[in-house]
Motif scaffolding. Structure first.
Motif, PDB file in Angstrom:
ATOM      1  N   SER A  98       0.816  -1.213   0.000  1.00  0.00           N
ATOM      2  CA  SER A  98       0.000   0.000   0.000  1.00  0.00           C
ATOM      3  C   SER A  98       0.849   1.262   0.000  1.00  0.00           C
ATOM      4  CB  SER A  98      -0.925   0.006   1.222  1.00  0.00           C
ATOM      5  OG  SER A  98      -0.170  -0.131   2.423  1.00  0.00           O
ATOM      6  N   TYR A 100       3.126   2.065  -2.205  1.00  0.00           N
ATOM      7  CA  TYR A 100       3.694   2.259  -3.539  1.00  0.00           C
ATOM      8  C   TYR A 100       2.610   2.703  -4.517  1.00  0.00           C
ATOM      9  CZ  TYR A 100       7.581  -0.433  -1.608  1.00  0.00           C
ATOM     10  OH  TYR A 100       8.618  -0.854  -0.820  1.00  0.00           O
ATOM     11  N   PHE A 101       3.020   3.486  -5.504  1.00  0.00           N
ATOM     12  CA  PHE A 101       2.177   3.755  -6.659  1.00  0.00           C
ATOM     13  C   PHE A 101       2.460   2.665  -7.693  1.00  0.00           C
ATOM     14  CE2 PHE A 101       2.880   8.136  -4.941  1.00  0.00           C
ATOM     15  CZ  PHE A 101       1.574   8.364  -4.530  1.00  0.00           C
ATOM     16  N   ASN A 396      -5.678   6.040   2.385  1.00  0.00           N
ATOM     17  CA  ASN A 396      -4.766   5.594   1.334  1.00  0.00           C
ATOM     18  C   ASN A 396      -3.314   5.497   1.795  1.00  0.00           C
ATOM     19  OD1 ASN A 396      -6.961   5.434  -0.335  1.00  0.00           O
ATOM     20  ND2 ASN A 396      -6.611   7.427  -1.304  1.00  0.00           N
ATOM     21  N   LEU A 400      -5.161  -0.164   0.119  1.00  0.00           N
ATOM     22  CA  LEU A 400      -5.141  -0.006  -1.331  1.00  0.00           C
ATOM     23  C   LEU A 400      -6.443   0.610  -1.853  1.00  0.00           C
ATOM     24  CD1 LEU A 400      -3.557  -3.442  -2.338  1.00  0.00           C
ATOM     25  CD2 LEU A 400      -2.506  -1.192  -2.665  1.00  0.00           C
ATOM     26  N   TRP A 421      -2.892  10.567  -7.521  1.00  0.00           N
ATOM     27  CA  TRP A 421      -1.655  10.232  -6.799  1.00  0.00           C
ATOM     28  C   TRP A 421      -1.478  11.136  -5.585  1.00  0.00           C
ATOM     29  CZ3 TRP A 421       1.071  10.494 -12.140  1.00  0.00           C
ATOM     30  CH2 TRP A 421       0.929   9.259 -12.796  1.00  0.00           C
ATOM     31  N   GLN A 426      -3.026   4.358  -4.955  1.00  0.00           N
ATOM     32  CA  GLN A 426      -1.924   3.540  -5.462  1.00  0.00           C
ATOM     33  C   GLN A 426      -2.149   3.101  -6.908  1.00  0.00           C
ATOM     34  OE1 GLN A 426      -3.772   2.863  -2.766  1.00  0.00           O
ATOM     35  NE2 GLN A 426      -2.413   2.825  -0.976  1.00  0.00           N
ATOM     36  N   TRP A 452       6.625   0.038 -10.186  1.00  0.00           N
ATOM     37  CA  TRP A 452       6.283   0.365  -8.799  1.00  0.00           C
ATOM     38  C   TRP A 452       7.137   1.543  -8.343  1.00  0.00           C
ATOM     39  CZ3 TRP A 452       3.262  -2.792  -5.183  1.00  0.00           C
ATOM     40  CH2 TRP A 452       2.635  -3.879  -5.799  1.00  0.00           C
ATOM     41  N   LYS A 455       6.123   5.593  -2.387  1.00  0.00           N
ATOM     42  CA  LYS A 455       5.533   6.898  -2.071  1.00  0.00           C
ATOM     43  C   LYS A 455       6.515   7.759  -1.263  1.00  0.00           C
ATOM     44  CE  LYS A 455       0.648   5.498  -1.672  1.00  0.00           C
ATOM     45  NZ  LYS A 455      -0.500   5.484  -0.736  1.00  0.00           N
TER      46      LYS A 455
END
Length: 629
Positions: A98, A100-101, A396, A400, A421, A426, A452, A455
């Motif tokens: 959770s 990471y984008f 967030n 997720l 974002w 994500q 990936w 954040k």
């Protein structure tokens, strides 16, 4: 579109390039050599020391004591060190997923618009090789009792009913070279009309198919889609892939789905933990694995549903036709909700860490389940932003969320991913079928990342072992916003690609558009965001004068964006577009998009992608001056 990982790395090809620059670029290089700032002279010295073991002071190589040798400058600029886009540092993969984008696609199977384009396995291959790590499959019952010819005639009648001949000129043109081929079925035949799909093992049963429901889009076999994913998933990156399943198929077809998934992705599927999930795993633990996002139904409830409700294929087809099934139908009837829960337990159980739950609100019990995923359309997301902005941001950090384009985007246009974002979403799913601002910003975010992106620290959740809580801290409070001053001198370009369909360089009149994409104040305050988060031009923009040909001189025109407030580098982007100055619409020839925290100062080459999103030989010579306070 090819993922922009880095420019060509064969350094001696840089020497070859340096001896074959266009007259316009070479003229500017000669002028630059005598006016380089000390910081960039040091960079060139470091580059030569590292790559050529050359420790002699750089200026001693030059005929003039106050200028750098043009050959050394050209070699440096043609190398990765001279690229305007800084490479990413090694990324920490130890945080829960959770944090990471994730590079994501919406309605991945489509090759064009949302109404009548082809579905194709090649679309999955294309996006996975371009760096996508979250893909979508809409699954429907297969047709069991009709021949391909009968299905073709039915589709032809349906198409003529809804699309009169007068509209035929507006149908999509075939994709140009460089894009994924369209309309290829399992045997390589063009899918000019929909055809039913039979099991590979027996002709007695139909197998599930993939298409966009309630449209004239052409279908493709679910089995062939799974094979294509298996073959392409980990070619360019070994980071995990999330497969988002939108299930509109009945019980029997779901059983076939499970069989196909377990056969085709054997050894790739994530195994459930020994006990109920209390914390999400990290992407480092999931290398080479496929996570399935599917609607979660408690085992006892799933068993009851299967026993009491079989339904018919025709009724199931009317259930829903897109991702909106998860979040946009808040006022639906009890009967419709009941249909949406008809997921068999073996299929639901495949969603180990990515269980899809129907979104009610952020205070529901589901909102604190560690492995839940909420999917919201852009409109629903904007409503939540305005009513519960800080809670949305807090959610967030630890859980997720997926956002996707509205169903009304029939041309496959996009939302503005940066808006989502900045709220910590994500999985921002985009229509990769169209190269608009949204897809370009997505390239700027994920270029060279493997799909990936960790954040920023202020956007991450609780550390492992700590209890996730809800905070009233908004995105405006969480991270420092700065004031930006940015200037770009546009000097010259070389080897520009022509717009799609253009083969006459002498008629090409290129100009450069620079656009700066930054956060709007409304995003921080919870006020309504102008345009509702749709993809758009940058908030600050500049257009150069036109030049001529594929080796143009732009004369050093200066773009200046001064005192831009409220900037967060990680979520701000500088976009370059090369367009052809002509009557009517100015066609796109080339482009680049660079995240602001990766934008280097000094004289640089901007590596250009062509209008298909593929890496080209084109370069843009610029001088960049950036300051933040």
């Amino acid at each position: 579109m090819s993922t922009h990982t880095s420019p060509p790395t064969d350094h001696l090809s840089a020497l070859a390039i340096s001896s074959s620059f266009s007259p316009a670029v070479l003229t500017h290089l000669k002028s630059i050599a005598s006016s380089l700032p000390p910081s960039q002279i040091q960079e060139i010295q470091s580059y030569r020391s590292k790559n050529h073991n050359d420790t002699i002071p750089l200026l001693q190589h030059s005929p003039s004591s106050d200028s750098v040798h043009v050959k050394h400058l050209a070699e440096y600029l043609a190398s990765p060190e001279g690229d305007a886009m800084m490479p990413l540092a090694n990324m920490d993969l130890s945080y829960p997923i959770s944090n990471y984008f994730i590079n994501s696609s919406h309605n991945t199977y489509l090759t064009g618009n949302q109404l009548y384009s082809d579905s194709s396995t090649d679309a999955y291959t294309n996006v996975l090789l371009r760096g996508c790590r979250c893909i979508e499959i809409d699954v429907w019952d297969g047709d069991a009792n009709s021949t391909p010819a009968e299905a073709g005639e039915k589709a032809k009648e349906k198409k003529h009913k809804y699309f009169p001949r007068s509209l035929s000129p507006h149908r999509e043109k075939p994709l140009s070279e460089g894009k994924a081929p369209v309309g290829k079925g399992a045997g390589g035949d063009t899918l000019s009309l929909p055809t039913p799909w039979q099991s590979a093992s027996t002709t007695a049963r139909a197998e599930p198919r993939v298409l966009h429901g309630y449209t004239l889009t052409k279908e493709v076999s679910f089995r062939e889609v799974c094979v294509a994913i298996r073959e392409a998933a980990f070619v360019t990156s070994d980071l995990p892939v999330i497969v988002s399943l939108e299930v509109h198929a009945g019980k029997e077809q779901q059983e076939i789905m499970v069989e196909i998934i377990e056969q085709t992705w054997k050894g790739m599927l994530v195994q459930p933990p020994a006990s109920e999930c209390q914390q999400l795993p990290n992407p480092g633990e999931l290398r080479g694995k496929i996570l399935i996002k599917v609607k979660y139904v408690a085992p006892e409830r799933a068993t009851k549903k299967v026993a009491t409700k079989a339904g018919t294929p025709a009724m199931r087809r009317k259930d829903s036709s897109s991702s909106s099934s998860e979040s946009d139908n808040q006022g639906s009837s009890d009967a419709k909700k009941d249909k949406k829960s008809s997921i068999i337990e073996p299929l639901s159980a495949l969603g180990v860490y990515t269980r899809s739950y129907h979104f009610k609100d952020l205070s529901s019990s589901e909102a604190s389940v560690p492995c839940h995923v909420f999917s919201l359309s852009e409109k629903r997301f904007m409503d939540v932003h305005e009513s519960h902005g800080p809670t949305l941001f807090s959610h967030n950090r630890n859980y997720l969320m997926r956002a996707f384009p509205a169903g009304t985007r029939v041309t496959s246009s996009n939302l503005d991913p940066a808006v989502f974002w900045r709220k910590g979403v994500q999985i921002v799913a985009l229509n990769w079928q169209k190269f608009d601002a949204g897809v370009m910003l997505n390239e700027g975010m994920f270029a060279g990342s493997g799909g990936w992106i960790l954040k920023p620290r202020e956007y991450r959740g609780q550390s492992p072992g700590q209890q996730a809580g809800v905070s009233d801290e908004s995105q405006g409070d969480a991270i420092a916003h700065k004031t930006l001053s940015l200037s770009v001198n546009i000097l010259a370009a070389q080897d520009l690609p022509l717009p799609i369909g253009d083969d006459k360089p002498h008629g090409f009149q290129p100009y450069v558009k620079c656009e700066l994409h930054v956060e709007k104040p409304e995003e921080r305050t919870g006020a309504a965001i102008e345009g509702g988060g749709r993809s758009k031009d940058g908030e600050y923009k500049f257009k150069s004068k036109s030049s001529r040909g594929t080796q143009p001189d732009f004369g050093g025109e200066k773009v200046e964006f001064a005192n831009v407030h409220g900037v967060v580098e990680t979520f701000s982007f500088l976009r370059f577009k090369i367009q052809d100055d002509e009557f009517g619409k100015d066609d796109l020839a080339a482009w680049a998009c660079i995240r602001l925290d990766r934008l280097r100062d000094g004289y640089r080459f901007v590596r250009l992608l062509d209008a298909n999103g593929d890496r080209s030989r084109g370069i843009l010579l610029v001088k960049i001056t950036k300051s933040l306070s």
